[in-house]
Enzyme design. Sequence first.
Site, PDB file in Angstrom:
ATOM      1  N   GLU A 168      -4.588  -8.575 -11.689  1.00 39.88           N
ATOM      2  CA  GLU A 168      -4.727  -7.759 -10.479  1.00 39.88           C
ATOM      3  C   GLU A 168      -5.724  -6.620 -10.690  1.00 39.88           C
ATOM      4  O   GLU A 168      -5.905  -6.140 -11.805  1.00 39.88           O
ATOM      5  CB  GLU A 168      -3.362  -7.176 -10.093  1.00 39.88           C
ATOM      6  CG  GLU A 168      -2.381  -8.258  -9.649  1.00 39.88           C
ATOM      7  CD  GLU A 168      -1.067  -7.709  -9.112  1.00 39.88           C
ATOM      8  OE1 GLU A 168      -0.586  -8.229  -8.103  1.00 39.88           O
ATOM      9  OE2 GLU A 168      -0.525  -6.754  -9.710  1.00 39.88           O
TER      10      GLU A 168
ATOM     11  N   CYS B 286       6.878   0.025 -17.591  1.00 40.76           N
ATOM     12  CA  CYS B 286       5.651  -0.571 -17.045  1.00 40.76           C
ATOM     13  C   CYS B 286       5.843  -2.050 -16.738  1.00 40.76           C
ATOM     14  O   CYS B 286       6.234  -2.833 -17.604  1.00 40.76           O
ATOM     15  CB  CYS B 286       4.518  -0.397 -18.052  1.00 40.76           C
ATOM     16  SG  CYS B 286       2.947  -1.052 -17.466  1.00 40.76           S
TER      17      CYS B 286
ATOM     18  N   CYS C 280       5.774  -1.032 -23.097  1.00 42.46           N
ATOM     19  CA  CYS C 280       6.311   0.234 -22.566  1.00 42.46           C
ATOM     20  C   CYS C 280       7.428  -0.076 -21.554  1.00 42.46           C
ATOM     21  O   CYS C 280       7.255  -0.929 -20.683  1.00 42.46           O
ATOM     22  CB  CYS C 280       5.209   1.047 -21.886  1.00 42.46           C
ATOM     23  SG  CYS C 280       3.832   1.434 -22.980  1.00 42.46           S
TER      24      CYS C 280
ATOM     25  N   CYS D  71      -9.639   0.023 -10.035  1.00 36.90           N
ATOM     26  CA  CYS D  71      -8.791   0.044 -11.225  1.00 36.90           C
ATOM     27  C   CYS D  71      -8.753  -1.383 -11.753  1.00 36.90           C
ATOM     28  O   CYS D  71      -8.279  -2.288 -11.061  1.00 36.90           O
ATOM     29  CB  CYS D  71      -7.402   0.528 -10.821  1.00 36.90           C
ATOM     30  SG  CYS D  71      -6.178   0.404 -12.130  1.00 36.90           S
TER      31      CYS D  71
ATOM     32  N   CYS E 242       0.290  -7.873 -21.494  1.00 34.91           N
ATOM     33  CA  CYS E 242       0.109  -6.748 -22.418  1.00 34.91           C
ATOM     34  C   CYS E 242       1.117  -6.872 -23.563  1.00 34.91           C
ATOM     35  O   CYS E 242       2.227  -7.346 -23.376  1.00 34.91           O
ATOM     36  CB  CYS E 242       0.339  -5.434 -21.672  1.00 34.91           C
ATOM     37  SG  CYS E 242      -0.034  -3.963 -22.655  1.00 34.91           S
TER      38      CYS E 242
ATOM     39  N   CYS F 139       0.505   3.022 -10.122  1.00 36.24           N
ATOM     40  CA  CYS F 139       0.497   2.964 -11.584  1.00 36.24           C
ATOM     41  C   CYS F 139       1.692   2.205 -12.131  1.00 36.24           C
ATOM     42  O   CYS F 139       2.831   2.475 -11.761  1.00 36.24           O
ATOM     43  CB  CYS F 139       0.572   4.360 -12.175  1.00 36.24           C
ATOM     44  SG  CYS F 139      -0.931   5.252 -12.010  1.00 36.24           S
TER      45      CYS F 139
HETATM   46  N1  SAH Z   1      -2.447   0.280 -21.520  1.00 33.63           N
HETATM   47  C1  SAH Z   1      -3.159   1.416 -20.996  1.00 33.63           C
HETATM   48  C2  SAH Z   1      -3.678   1.145 -19.614  1.00 33.63           C
HETATM   49  C3  SAH Z   1      -2.626   1.035 -18.533  1.00 33.63           C
HETATM   50  S1  SAH Z   1      -2.952   2.341 -17.469  1.00 33.63           S
HETATM   51  C4  SAH Z   1      -2.280   2.639 -21.083  1.00 33.63           C
HETATM   52  O1  SAH Z   1      -1.154   2.523 -21.530  1.00 33.63           O
HETATM   53  O2  SAH Z   1      -2.746   3.723 -20.778  1.00 33.63           O
HETATM   54  C5  SAH Z   1      -1.603   2.435 -16.474  1.00 33.63           C
HETATM   55  C6  SAH Z   1      -1.012   3.837 -16.464  1.00 33.63           C
HETATM   56  O3  SAH Z   1       0.156   3.819 -15.650  1.00 33.63           O
HETATM   57  C7  SAH Z   1      -0.573   4.267 -17.847  1.00 33.63           C
HETATM   58  O4  SAH Z   1      -0.719   5.657 -17.987  1.00 33.63           O
HETATM   59  C8  SAH Z   1       0.871   3.913 -17.814  1.00 33.63           C
HETATM   60  O5  SAH Z   1       1.593   4.578 -18.802  1.00 33.63           O
HETATM   61  C9  SAH Z   1       1.248   4.306 -16.405  1.00 33.63           C
HETATM   62  N2  SAH Z   1       2.466   3.685 -15.922  1.00 33.63           N
HETATM   63  C10 SAH Z   1       3.006   2.529 -16.324  1.00 33.63           C
HETATM   64  N3  SAH Z   1       4.141   2.268 -15.638  1.00 33.63           N
HETATM   65  C11 SAH Z   1       4.311   3.291 -14.781  1.00 33.63           C
HETATM   66  C12 SAH Z   1       5.287   3.584 -13.785  1.00 33.63           C
HETATM   67  N4  SAH Z   1       6.325   2.765 -13.548  1.00 33.63           N
HETATM   68  N5  SAH Z   1       5.143   4.722 -13.074  1.00 33.63           N
HETATM   69  C13 SAH Z   1       4.102   5.540 -13.297  1.00 33.63           C
HETATM   70  N6  SAH Z   1       3.147   5.302 -14.206  1.00 33.63           N
HETATM   71  C14 SAH Z   1       3.249   4.202 -14.954  1.00 33.63           C
END
Ligand code: SAH
Length: 340
Positions: free
Chosen positions: A92, A119, A116, A105, A112, A331
């Site tokens: 996406e 996420c 986390c 984006c 991945c 995000c």
């Molecule tokens: N792997 C990279 C790129 C992903 S960026 C990274 O970890 O930075 C996506 C961003 O959204 C990251 O900052 C991630 O931590 C954040 N993110 C992931 N899940 C989220 C959620 N449920 N709510 C808000 N932010 C989230």
Amino acid sequence: MEKADIKSMLPGEIEKVLFEMNEPKFRAKQIFAWLARGAKDFGEMTDVGRALQEKLRERFYITSPEIQRRQVSKEDGTVKYLWRLIDGNAVESVVMHYKHGSTVCVSSQVGCKMGCVFCASARGGWVRDLKASEILDQVIFAGLDLKTKISNIVMMGIGEPLDNFENVMRFLELVNHPEGLNIGMRHISLSTCGLPDMIDRLRERNLQLTLSLSLHAPDGETRSKLMPINRRYPEEEVLRACERYFESTGRRISFEYALIDGVNDSDRQAAKLAEAARRLGAHINLIQLNDIENSQLRPSRNLKRFISILEEAGANVTVRRRLGSDIEAACGQLRKKAAQ
Ligand code: SAH
């Protein structure tokens, strides 16, 4: 001979192939420009000549993803694409419209490895890395579909960009190239969960892009619960790598921090976050946690107080707008969807 991916090649590399074919090297720039404009077949390259088109077709393929699904947010016009890739996998991307232009984006991997807990992209694990051309395609074809010039790129979609280092570096060279989309490094952000060795390698490239660190907790105990990678690379090591990055490139780091109710939103954590930001001169980007399926984690109820503690401590803080949340484009909500 297996065909090669021409869209991942720089003009200089295409020149070399042309040289071997006894073709004039100025054609390389033409071909590169056609690819950046979204040509899907060599036949579209009208100034290249039929005979050369045929020779190129024998040696190379041109990636071009299909739009498998497109959703437009009723709230703010944000558009989410599900692209079907050449091998049937899907990723996406999201286009957001701001006063200063459109930002895409992009995803860097199918799935991945980082896991986390908050996420959606981590669910289902890692499938494969994207090629440079496949990352570039998200920018090219979103711009063409929307008839919009994309002015900014954030590498914040599915995947950990620094875990696909070479392809991501190549993508940056391609998208930045004057004969291609020519998007300036200062208009590009790269977000990472924090891989210190890779941050060092990125620093050595000395690019002017913005590095964002997904910090999400200033203390190791909480961070390790949210982000398993912190057990391998503790936040102190990551922060030191960020400090080196800032010192050597002069580019301010940004911290991303998704506020989660009762997990990382205490007064003590706010103070510690402010301290880490001060040390690095970093900018703090607060995000309200976005909902993902089957999760116990909830958005914080302490946002205002958290901000005021940060501000009192002199931190530089903004709250990220939640664009596209009605289409699950915010995000952490992007994920690989099975190709249907
Ligand atoms: N792997 C990279 C790129 C992903 S960026 C990274 O970890 O930075 C996506 C961003 O959204 C990251 O900052 C991630 O931590 C954040 N993110 C992931 N899940 C989220 C959620 N449920 N709510 C808000 N932010 C989230």
